[in-house]
Design a protein around this motif. Structure first.
Motif, PDB file in Angstrom:
ATOM      1  N   THR A 125      46.877 -60.844 -48.748  1.00  0.00           N
ATOM      2  CA  THR A 125      48.037 -61.556 -48.501  1.00  0.00           C
ATOM      3  C   THR A 125      49.054 -60.498 -48.482  1.00  0.00           C
ATOM      4  O   THR A 125      49.023 -59.331 -48.835  1.00  0.00           O
ATOM      5  N   ARG A 126      50.219 -60.926 -47.779  1.00  0.00           N
ATOM      6  CA  ARG A 126      51.298 -59.942 -47.173  1.00  0.00           C
ATOM      7  C   ARG A 126      52.562 -60.379 -48.099  1.00  0.00           C
ATOM      8  O   ARG A 126      52.791 -61.401 -48.335  1.00  0.00           O
ATOM      9  N   CYS A 127      53.475 -59.230 -48.400  1.00  0.00           N
ATOM     10  CA  CYS A 127      54.679 -59.614 -48.953  1.00  0.00           C
ATOM     11  C   CYS A 127      55.856 -58.399 -48.798  1.00  0.00           C
ATOM     12  O   CYS A 127      55.353 -57.202 -48.690  1.00  0.00           O
ATOM     13  N   CYS A 151      57.265 -61.582 -60.384  1.00  0.00           N
ATOM     14  CA  CYS A 151      57.280 -61.591 -58.994  1.00  0.00           C
ATOM     15  C   CYS A 151      58.810 -61.461 -58.579  1.00  0.00           C
ATOM     16  O   CYS A 151      59.642 -61.932 -59.082  1.00  0.00           O
ATOM     17  N   ARG A 152      58.917 -60.439 -57.488  1.00  0.00           N
ATOM     18  CA  ARG A 152      60.259 -60.196 -56.972  1.00  0.00           C
ATOM     19  C   ARG A 152      60.820 -61.043 -56.216  1.00  0.00           C
ATOM     20  O   ARG A 152      61.868 -61.084 -56.043  1.00  0.00           O
ATOM     21  N   LEU A 153      60.101 -62.081 -55.450  1.00  0.00           N
ATOM     22  CA  LEU A 153      60.448 -62.945 -54.656  1.00  0.00           C
ATOM     23  C   LEU A 153      61.106 -64.230 -55.215  1.00  0.00           C
ATOM     24  O   LEU A 153      61.939 -64.592 -54.966  1.00  0.00           O
ATOM     25  N   VAL A 154      60.149 -64.612 -56.547  1.00  0.00           N
ATOM     26  CA  VAL A 154      60.624 -66.029 -57.170  1.00  0.00           C
ATOM     27  C   VAL A 154      60.442 -65.642 -58.545  1.00  0.00           C
ATOM     28  O   VAL A 154      59.297 -65.446 -59.091  1.00  0.00           O
ATOM     29  N   LYS A 155      61.663 -65.070 -59.339  1.00  0.00           N
ATOM     30  CA  LYS A 155      61.588 -64.540 -60.594  1.00  0.00           C
ATOM     31  C   LYS A 155      60.695 -65.389 -61.639  1.00  0.00           C
ATOM     32  O   LYS A 155      60.201 -64.869 -62.364  1.00  0.00           O
ATOM     33  N   SER A 156      60.842 -66.978 -61.377  1.00  0.00           N
ATOM     34  CA  SER A 156      60.337 -67.588 -62.552  1.00  0.00           C
ATOM     35  C   SER A 156      58.895 -67.878 -62.180  1.00  0.00           C
ATOM     36  O   SER A 156      58.057 -68.385 -63.078  1.00  0.00           O
ATOM     37  N   ALA A 157      58.235 -67.326 -60.934  1.00  0.00           N
ATOM     38  CA  ALA A 157      56.917 -67.513 -60.473  1.00  0.00           C
ATOM     39  C   ALA A 157      55.878 -66.906 -61.772  1.00  0.00           C
ATOM     40  O   ALA A 157      55.855 -65.749 -61.986  1.00  0.00           O
ATOM     41  N   ASP A 158      54.652 -67.651 -61.934  1.00  0.00           N
ATOM     42  CA  ASP A 158      53.788 -66.899 -62.651  1.00  0.00           C
ATOM     43  C   ASP A 158      52.424 -66.657 -61.824  1.00  0.00           C
ATOM     44  O   ASP A 158      51.615 -66.125 -62.470  1.00  0.00           O
ATOM     45  N   THR A 159      52.711 -66.797 -60.588  1.00  0.00           N
ATOM     46  CA  THR A 159      51.439 -66.287 -59.671  1.00  0.00           C
ATOM     47  C   THR A 159      52.211 -65.669 -58.425  1.00  0.00           C
ATOM     48  O   THR A 159      53.301 -65.852 -58.103  1.00  0.00           O
ATOM     49  N   CYS A 160      51.447 -64.789 -57.758  1.00  0.00           N
ATOM     50  CA  CYS A 160      52.073 -64.064 -56.804  1.00  0.00           C
ATOM     51  C   CYS A 160      52.270 -64.905 -55.501  1.00  0.00           C
ATOM     52  O   CYS A 160      51.310 -65.576 -55.075  1.00  0.00           O
ATOM     53  N   GLY A 200      48.535 -65.154 -54.534  1.00  0.00           N
ATOM     54  CA  GLY A 200      48.423 -64.019 -53.641  1.00  0.00           C
ATOM     55  C   GLY A 200      47.604 -62.963 -54.254  1.00  0.00           C
ATOM     56  O   GLY A 200      47.358 -61.947 -53.496  1.00  0.00           O
ATOM     57  N   ILE A 201      47.229 -63.037 -55.306  1.00  0.00           N
ATOM     58  CA  ILE A 201      46.526 -61.759 -56.142  1.00  0.00           C
ATOM     59  C   ILE A 201      45.034 -62.352 -56.206  1.00  0.00           C
ATOM     60  O   ILE A 201      44.054 -61.851 -55.847  1.00  0.00           O
ATOM     61  N   GLN A 202      44.981 -63.436 -56.867  1.00  0.00           N
ATOM     62  CA  GLN A 202      43.379 -63.970 -57.197  1.00  0.00           C
ATOM     63  C   GLN A 202      43.132 -65.197 -55.784  1.00  0.00           C
ATOM     64  O   GLN A 202      43.222 -66.068 -55.968  1.00  0.00           O
ATOM     65  N   ASN A 204      41.014 -65.912 -53.601  1.00  0.00           N
ATOM     66  CA  ASN A 204      39.828 -66.889 -53.182  1.00  0.00           C
ATOM     67  C   ASN A 204      38.866 -66.823 -54.073  1.00  0.00           C
ATOM     68  O   ASN A 204      38.890 -66.235 -55.246  1.00  0.00           O
ATOM     69  N   HIS A 205      37.774 -67.322 -53.937  1.00  0.00           N
ATOM     70  CA  HIS A 205      36.587 -67.641 -54.910  1.00  0.00           C
ATOM     71  C   HIS A 205      35.706 -66.701 -54.822  1.00  0.00           C
ATOM     72  O   HIS A 205      34.518 -66.841 -55.349  1.00  0.00           O
ATOM     73  N   LEU A 206      35.710 -65.591 -54.092  1.00  0.00           N
ATOM     74  CA  LEU A 206      34.768 -64.500 -53.889  1.00  0.00           C
ATOM     75  C   LEU A 206      34.517 -63.774 -55.112  1.00  0.00           C
ATOM     76  O   LEU A 206      35.540 -63.494 -55.882  1.00  0.00           O
ATOM     77  N   THR A 207      33.343 -63.605 -55.758  1.00  0.00           N
ATOM     78  CA  THR A 207      33.204 -62.761 -56.970  1.00  0.00           C
ATOM     79  C   THR A 207      32.886 -61.437 -56.660  1.00  0.00           C
ATOM     80  O   THR A 207      32.336 -61.105 -55.660  1.00  0.00           O
ATOM     81  N   LEU A 208      33.190 -60.465 -57.680  1.00  0.00           N
ATOM     82  CA  LEU A 208      32.828 -59.078 -57.685  1.00  0.00           C
ATOM     83  C   LEU A 208      31.257 -58.858 -57.207  1.00  0.00           C
ATOM     84  O   LEU A 208      30.682 -59.190 -58.050  1.00  0.00           O
ATOM     85  N   GLY A 209      30.922 -58.181 -56.148  1.00  0.00           N
ATOM     86  CA  GLY A 209      29.689 -57.895 -55.965  1.00  0.00           C
ATOM     87  C   GLY A 209      28.871 -58.869 -55.122  1.00  0.00           C
ATOM     88  O   GLY A 209      27.694 -59.023 -54.691  1.00  0.00           O
ATOM     89  N   GLU A 210      29.801 -59.780 -54.594  1.00  0.00           N
ATOM     90  CA  GLU A 210      29.471 -61.025 -53.701  1.00  0.00           C
ATOM     91  C   GLU A 210      29.815 -60.514 -52.443  1.00  0.00           C
ATOM     92  O   GLU A 210      31.007 -59.839 -51.946  1.00  0.00           O
ATOM     93  N   ILE A 211      28.841 -60.781 -51.383  1.00  0.00           N
ATOM     94  CA  ILE A 211      29.203 -60.614 -49.930  1.00  0.00           C
ATOM     95  C   ILE A 211      29.546 -62.098 -49.081  1.00  0.00           C
ATOM     96  O   ILE A 211      28.699 -62.777 -49.285  1.00  0.00           O
ATOM     97  N   LEU A 212      30.254 -61.766 -48.135  1.00  0.00           N
ATOM     98  CA  LEU A 212      30.246 -62.968 -47.240  1.00  0.00           C
ATOM     99  C   LEU A 212      29.159 -62.688 -46.044  1.00  0.00           C
ATOM    100  O   LEU A 212      29.635 -61.588 -45.607  1.00  0.00           O
TER     101      LEU A 212
END
Ligand SMILES: Cc1cc2nc3c(=O)[nH]c(=O)nc-3n(C[C@H](O)[C@H](O)[C@H](O)COP(=O)(O)OP(=O)(O)OC[C@H]3O[C@@H](n4cnc5c(N)ncnc54)[C@H](O)[C@@H]3O)c2cc1C
Length: 327
Positions: A125-127, A151-160, A200-202, A204-212
């Motif tokens: 994701t981009r910012c 978050c610098r865009l929305v101070k009250s946001a708890d996700t990116c 913007g940080i988490q 998608n649902h890909l897990t570590l070590g998983e490949i598409l």
């Protein structure tokens, strides 16, 4: 913007890949997979940090190319298929031309020559605060994505709030694409529509070590689809707004679907059934108003927030009219 040192690996099979990942994990080291590296390397350079290991998937056998399965009438596209190849592939052009047309709208010919379909669906994701050099980020102050507390865009946001920018995602969601995901001990499939998270940080649902590994596209009665992209220049630039519209004109269940990207942390999906409206005109009017209402663009793009909302409405209306044949 130099990369710090890392070990570079190029496994040639999935078994070799998963053995390698197992070994790296057992040594408590970090790793990143990469396809063409056109997004990942740029991000690593900006961050000034590298994982201990970079694993290129480009030599893994069987992960690139397009195959039609006549048994379930589906197209299987390998995650490592390069965008340049998607643009030229005869089966893609014949069966799902919108994929080739959309791939052509991504970045530039040089980038498409390296970039892969899998990497595109997993693009970061981009910012306006995050996509900066380490020096500039430091001077601006940290954000959630760089380990800060807000978050610098929305101070009250708890996700990116970084924005989702994959151009192929809307088109593949409209086509009902399914992802084939593989790890050392599991193989699973997931609808692309259910894959993304509004964070913007988490992302998608890909897990570590998983490949598409593959993207499966059903070909029985695909909807008619258009994709348009609002951007400053007609090449290279990411979407300030990407609009995908699908129309399935089947009599009893006729539906219009809109998928918008480039503004929010995940694709914004909406569906409208003709049976719920007086006629097609009313459905299109409602869908275009909703396109604008559902978006939450933030001040992090060349185009003003209001303009992007207005363009969402106008593009959906124009594209829906074209698809339904109701000028
Ligand atoms: C100048 C410029 C312009 C661009 N313009 C656009 C644009 O208009 N539209 C757009 O959508 N993108 C754009 N991009 C971003 C990028 O080039 C594309 O999205 C590209 O398709 C990414 O593919 P890649 O193979 O290079 O991904 P990579 O950089 O290799 O990987 C991206 C991410 O996916 C992960 N990954 C890759 N493959 C796999 C896999 N098989 N399994 C699990 N994880 C995997 C990586 O770990 C990484 O996190 C642009 C990039 C640049 C530098």
């Amino acid at each position: 913007m130099l990369l710090s040192s890392f070990d570079y690996h190029r496994p040639t099979s999935l078994d070799e890949l998963f053995d390698l990942i197992g070994l790296i994990k057992s040594q408590n080291e970090s790793f990143s997979l990469y396809g063409g590296g056109t997004d990942l390397i740029a991000n690593l350079k900006l961050s000034g940090e590298s994982p201990d290991n970079l694993i290129s998937c480009s030599r893994i056998e069987g992960l690139a190319g397009v195959r039609h399965d006549p048994n379930n009438n589906s197209l299987f596209i390998g995650a490592m298929t390069r965008l340049a190849d998607l643009c030229e592939d005869r089966q893609v052009i014949k069966k799902c031309p919108v994929i080739a047309l959309t791939a052509k709208k991504i970045a530039s010919p040089q980038i498409r020559f390296l970039a892969t379909l899998g990497g595109n669906l997993l693009v970061n994701t981009r910012c306006v605060y995050f996509n900066q050099t380490e020096l500039k980020r430091d001077s601006l102050g940290s954000c959630l994505k760089t380990g800060g507390g807000s978050c610098r865009l929305v101070k009250s946001a708890d996700t990116c709030k970084a924005r989702f920018v994959s151009d192929l995602a809307p088109v593949l969601i409209l086509l009902g694409a399914k992802l084939h995901l593989k790890s050392a001990d599991e193989e699973r499939t997931l609808m692309l529509e259910e894959f993304y998270r509004p964070d913007g940080i988490q992302k998608n649902h890909l897990t570590l070590g998983e490949i598409l590994s593959f993207i499966e596209i059903p070909l029985d009665q695909p909807p008619k689809i258009l994709y348009e992209k609002l951007r400053v220049r007609d090449a290279v630039d990411f979407a300030s707004l990407g609009v995908g519209v699908g129309w399935n004109g089947k009599k009893m269940s006729a539906a219009l679907e809109t998928i918008l990207i480039g503004t929010d942390p995940a694709p914004v999906v909406a569906r409208f059934y003709l049976k719920d409206f007086k006629d097609i005109k009313e459905m299109i009017e409602h869908a275009s108003n909703q396109a604008s209402a559902l978006l939450s663009p933030l001040k992090q793009d060349f185009f003003p927030v209001g303009y992007r909302k207005k363009m969402a409405r106008q593009l959906v209306e124009k594209m829906a009219r074209e698809l339904t044949g109701k000028p």
